[in-house]
Design a protein around this motif. Structure first.
Motif, PDB file in Angstrom:
ATOM      1  N   THR A 219      -9.357 -11.230 -59.530  1.00 55.99           N
ATOM      2  CA  THR A 219     -10.079 -12.499 -59.486  1.00 55.99           C
ATOM      3  C   THR A 219     -11.521 -12.309 -59.032  1.00 55.99           C
ATOM      4  OG1 THR A 219      -9.232 -12.956 -57.259  1.00 55.99           O
ATOM      5  CG2 THR A 219      -8.007 -13.891 -59.107  1.00 55.99           C
ATOM      6  N   GLY A 220     -11.768 -11.298 -58.208  1.00 54.40           N
ATOM      7  CA  GLY A 220     -13.141 -11.007 -57.790  1.00 54.40           C
ATOM      8  C   GLY A 220     -13.963 -10.334 -58.868  1.00 54.40           C
ATOM      9  N   ALA A 221     -13.295  -9.826 -59.905  1.00 57.99           N
ATOM     10  CA  ALA A 221     -14.004  -9.130 -60.972  1.00 57.99           C
ATOM     11  C   ALA A 221     -14.637 -10.073 -61.983  1.00 57.99           C
ATOM     12  CB  ALA A 221     -13.038  -8.183 -61.699  1.00 57.99           C
ATOM     13  N   ILE A 222     -14.312 -11.353 -61.946  1.00 56.93           N
ATOM     14  CA  ILE A 222     -14.870 -12.325 -62.892  1.00 56.93           C
ATOM     15  C   ILE A 222     -16.301 -12.648 -62.460  1.00 56.93           C
ATOM     16  CG2 ILE A 222     -14.593 -14.620 -63.899  1.00 56.93           C
ATOM     17  CD1 ILE A 222     -12.392 -12.550 -64.603  1.00 56.93           C
ATOM     18  N   GLN A 223     -17.274 -12.325 -63.317  1.00 56.27           N
ATOM     19  CA  GLN A 223     -18.685 -12.501 -62.994  1.00 56.27           C
ATOM     20  C   GLN A 223     -19.344 -13.506 -63.936  1.00 56.27           C
ATOM     21  OE1 GLN A 223     -20.184 -10.955 -60.393  1.00 56.27           O
ATOM     22  NE2 GLN A 223     -18.168 -10.133 -59.906  1.00 56.27           N
ATOM     23  N   PRO A 224     -19.937 -14.583 -63.389  1.00 56.00           N
ATOM     24  CA  PRO A 224     -20.676 -15.526 -64.231  1.00 56.00           C
ATOM     25  C   PRO A 224     -21.846 -14.824 -64.926  1.00 56.00           C
ATOM     26  CG  PRO A 224     -20.276 -16.457 -62.060  1.00 56.00           C
ATOM     27  CD  PRO A 224     -19.867 -15.023 -61.998  1.00 56.00           C
ATOM     28  N   GLY A 225     -22.049 -15.183 -66.191  1.00 53.86           N
ATOM     29  CA  GLY A 225     -23.130 -14.591 -66.966  1.00 53.86           C
ATOM     30  C   GLY A 225     -22.769 -13.267 -67.613  1.00 53.86           C
TER      31      GLY A 225
ATOM     32  N   ASP B 173     -19.015 -12.180 -68.021  1.00 49.65           N
ATOM     33  CA  ASP B 173     -17.717 -12.330 -68.690  1.00 49.65           C
ATOM     34  C   ASP B 173     -17.715 -13.515 -69.641  1.00 49.65           C
ATOM     35  OD1 ASP B 173     -16.080 -10.206 -67.567  1.00 49.65           O
ATOM     36  OD2 ASP B 173     -16.288 -11.257 -65.657  1.00 49.65           O
ATOM     37  N   ASN B 174     -16.766 -13.456 -70.600  1.00 51.27           N
ATOM     38  CA  ASN B 174     -16.546 -14.570 -71.520  1.00 51.27           C
ATOM     39  C   ASN B 174     -15.043 -14.866 -71.555  1.00 51.27           C
ATOM     40  OD1 ASN B 174     -15.399 -12.568 -73.114  1.00 51.27           O
ATOM     41  ND2 ASN B 174     -17.179 -12.379 -74.432  1.00 51.27           N
ATOM     42  N   GLN B 175     -14.631 -15.804 -72.409  1.00 52.64           N
ATOM     43  CA  GLN B 175     -13.229 -16.209 -72.447  1.00 52.64           C
ATOM     44  C   GLN B 175     -12.317 -15.035 -72.778  1.00 52.64           C
ATOM     45  OE1 GLN B 175     -13.169 -19.539 -75.175  1.00 52.64           O
ATOM     46  NE2 GLN B 175     -13.482 -20.996 -73.506  1.00 52.64           N
ATOM     47  N   ARG B 176     -12.711 -14.193 -73.705  1.00 53.21           N
ATOM     48  CA  ARG B 176     -11.869 -13.054 -74.088  1.00 53.21           C
ATOM     49  C   ARG B 176     -11.699 -12.077 -72.927  1.00 53.21           C
ATOM     50  NH1 ARG B 176     -12.779 -10.568 -79.668  1.00 53.21           N
ATOM     51  NH2 ARG B 176     -10.807 -11.541 -80.141  1.00 53.21           N
ATOM     52  N   SER B 177     -12.773 -11.767 -72.200  1.00 54.28           N
ATOM     53  CA  SER B 177     -12.670 -10.812 -71.093  1.00 54.28           C
ATOM     54  C   SER B 177     -11.891 -11.410 -69.918  1.00 54.28           C
ATOM     55  CB  SER B 177     -14.056 -10.358 -70.637  1.00 54.28           C
ATOM     56  OG  SER B 177     -14.788 -11.419 -70.069  1.00 54.28           O
ATOM     57  N   VAL B 178     -12.029 -12.731 -69.685  1.00 54.61           N
ATOM     58  CA  VAL B 178     -11.256 -13.374 -68.620  1.00 54.61           C
ATOM     59  C   VAL B 178      -9.768 -13.343 -68.953  1.00 54.61           C
ATOM     60  CG1 VAL B 178     -10.795 -15.568 -67.451  1.00 54.61           C
ATOM     61  CG2 VAL B 178     -13.140 -14.830 -67.804  1.00 54.61           C
ATOM     62  N   GLU B 179      -9.424 -13.636 -70.203  1.00 55.26           N
ATOM     63  CA  GLU B 179      -8.012 -13.585 -70.599  1.00 55.26           C
ATOM     64  C   GLU B 179      -7.486 -12.152 -70.524  1.00 55.26           C
ATOM     65  OE1 GLU B 179      -4.994 -15.023 -74.140  1.00 55.26           O
ATOM     66  OE2 GLU B 179      -7.122 -15.471 -74.298  1.00 55.26           O
ATOM     67  N   GLY B 180      -8.292 -11.180 -70.847  1.00 57.81           N
ATOM     68  CA  GLY B 180      -7.873  -9.788 -70.734  1.00 57.81           C
ATOM     69  C   GLY B 180      -7.690  -9.342 -69.293  1.00 57.81           C
TER      70      GLY B 180
ATOM     71  N   VAL C 168      -6.240 -22.316 -56.116  1.00 53.50           N
ATOM     72  CA  VAL C 168      -6.594 -22.607 -57.499  1.00 53.50           C
ATOM     73  C   VAL C 168      -7.890 -21.873 -57.809  1.00 53.50           C
ATOM     74  CG1 VAL C 168      -7.239 -24.392 -59.152  1.00 53.50           C
ATOM     75  CG2 VAL C 168      -5.510 -24.877 -57.434  1.00 53.50           C
ATOM     76  N   LEU C 169      -7.871 -21.117 -58.888  1.00 52.07           N
ATOM     77  CA  LEU C 169      -9.077 -20.477 -59.385  1.00 52.07           C
ATOM     78  C   LEU C 169      -9.482 -21.229 -60.641  1.00 52.07           C
ATOM     79  CD1 LEU C 169     -11.186 -18.171 -59.498  1.00 52.07           C
ATOM     80  CD2 LEU C 169      -9.514 -16.883 -60.843  1.00 52.07           C
ATOM     81  N   ALA C 170     -10.649 -21.857 -60.618  1.00 53.00           N
ATOM     82  CA  ALA C 170     -11.159 -22.611 -61.764  1.00 53.00           C
ATOM     83  C   ALA C 170     -12.313 -21.823 -62.373  1.00 53.00           C
ATOM     84  CB  ALA C 170     -11.628 -23.988 -61.328  1.00 53.00           C
ATOM     85  N   VAL C 171     -12.109 -21.361 -63.593  1.00 47.62           N
ATOM     86  CA  VAL C 171     -13.142 -20.599 -64.298  1.00 47.62           C
ATOM     87  C   VAL C 171     -13.750 -21.527 -65.339  1.00 47.62           C
ATOM     88  CG1 VAL C 171     -13.650 -18.546 -65.657  1.00 47.62           C
ATOM     89  CG2 VAL C 171     -11.823 -18.478 -63.956  1.00 47.62           C
TER      90      VAL C 171
ATOM     91  N   GLY D 180     -18.711 -20.065 -74.638  1.00 52.44           N
ATOM     92  CA  GLY D 180     -17.539 -19.351 -74.130  1.00 52.44           C
ATOM     93  C   GLY D 180     -17.845 -18.353 -73.041  1.00 52.44           C
ATOM     94  N   ASN D 181     -19.056 -18.379 -72.493  1.00 50.11           N
ATOM     95  CA  ASN D 181     -19.425 -17.478 -71.406  1.00 50.11           C
ATOM     96  C   ASN D 181     -19.103 -18.131 -70.060  1.00 50.11           C
ATOM     97  OD1 ASN D 181     -20.540 -15.512 -73.176  1.00 50.11           O
ATOM     98  ND2 ASN D 181     -22.347 -16.824 -73.384  1.00 50.11           N
ATOM     99  N   VAL D 182     -18.751 -17.325 -69.070  1.00 48.49           N
ATOM    100  CA  VAL D 182     -18.398 -17.827 -67.744  1.00 48.49           C
ATOM    101  C   VAL D 182     -19.632 -18.389 -67.059  1.00 48.49           C
ATOM    102  CG1 VAL D 182     -17.513 -17.199 -65.464  1.00 48.49           C
ATOM    103  CG2 VAL D 182     -16.465 -16.229 -67.501  1.00 48.49           C
ATOM    104  N   VAL D 183     -19.524 -19.626 -66.588  1.00 45.77           N
ATOM    105  CA  VAL D 183     -20.601 -20.268 -65.840  1.00 45.77           C
ATOM    106  C   VAL D 183     -20.349 -20.126 -64.344  1.00 45.77           C
ATOM    107  CG1 VAL D 183     -21.735 -22.468 -65.360  1.00 45.77           C
ATOM    108  CG2 VAL D 183     -21.045 -21.909 -67.683  1.00 45.77           C
ATOM    109  N   ALA D 184     -19.077 -20.329 -63.921  1.00 44.25           N
ATOM    110  CA  ALA D 184     -18.726 -20.239 -62.504  1.00 44.25           C
ATOM    111  C   ALA D 184     -17.238 -19.979 -62.362  1.00 44.25           C
ATOM    112  CB  ALA D 184     -19.100 -21.533 -61.786  1.00 44.25           C
TER     113      ALA D 184
END
Length: 158
Positions: free
Chosen positions: A40-46, A48-55, A93-96, A102-106
């Motif tokens: 969960t700490g590996a998710i970086q805004p700007g 990651d995107n939806q595909r990398s978060v799902e992976g 709860v982790l809200a991505v 489709g890019n991570v904002v937060a």
């Protein structure tokens, strides 16, 4: 003989008490997403995107239906004593959130402080509108379904 009975009875009573006490311990259950702080700490805004978060995290528990696209990963740990209703010990709860591309904002994390406990008022849910009786519920739609509505034409005659 009394010393022998004390040596046998005392440990037997102690063993019985320990077995009885172990039956009253809490049963811990994990529900929902199993949180891995490294992932969960590996998710970086700007980055990651939806595909990398799902992976990385897998499929979300649920997704937003309206507004900004958001994926929610919900995790709870409950403790329950035998024959008693379970209670939540830990909740997260982790809200991505994603942008339109489709890019991570937060990636926001919340805990049990955001949980709302509802206390229903009685066994019925109050609704707006008028109260209908049993017979009105049973026979209320007779003549309503399949009838000719406004603007509809009746059967044509040759």
């Amino acid at each position: 003989m009394a010393g022998f009975a004390r040596r046998i009875v005392a440990p037997a009573l102690l063993g019985t008490a320990l077995i009885a006490a172990s039956g009253c311990t809490s049963i811990r259950e994990s529900r929902g997403y199993i949180v891995d702080p490294v992932l969960t700490g590996a998710i970086q805004p700007g980055i990651d995107n939806q595909r990398s978060v799902e992976g990385t995290l897998g499929r979300p528990t649920f997704t937003s239906q309206f507004g900004q696209p958001t994926w929610y990963y919900v995790s709870s740990t409950t403790a329950r004593r035998p024959f008693v209703q379970p209670r939540i010990d830990e909740h997260s709860v982790l809200a991505v959130r994603f942008d339109a591309a489709g890019n991570v904002v937060a990636a926001d994390r919340t805990g049990i402080e955001q949980v709302v406990y509802l206390s229903p008022d009685g066994a019925e849910t109050p609704t707006l509108g008028r109260e209908r009786g049993f017979l009105e519920d049973l026979f209320g739609n007779i003549g309503q379904v399949g009838g000719i509505g406004p603007g509809a034409q009746g059967p044509t005659q040759p």
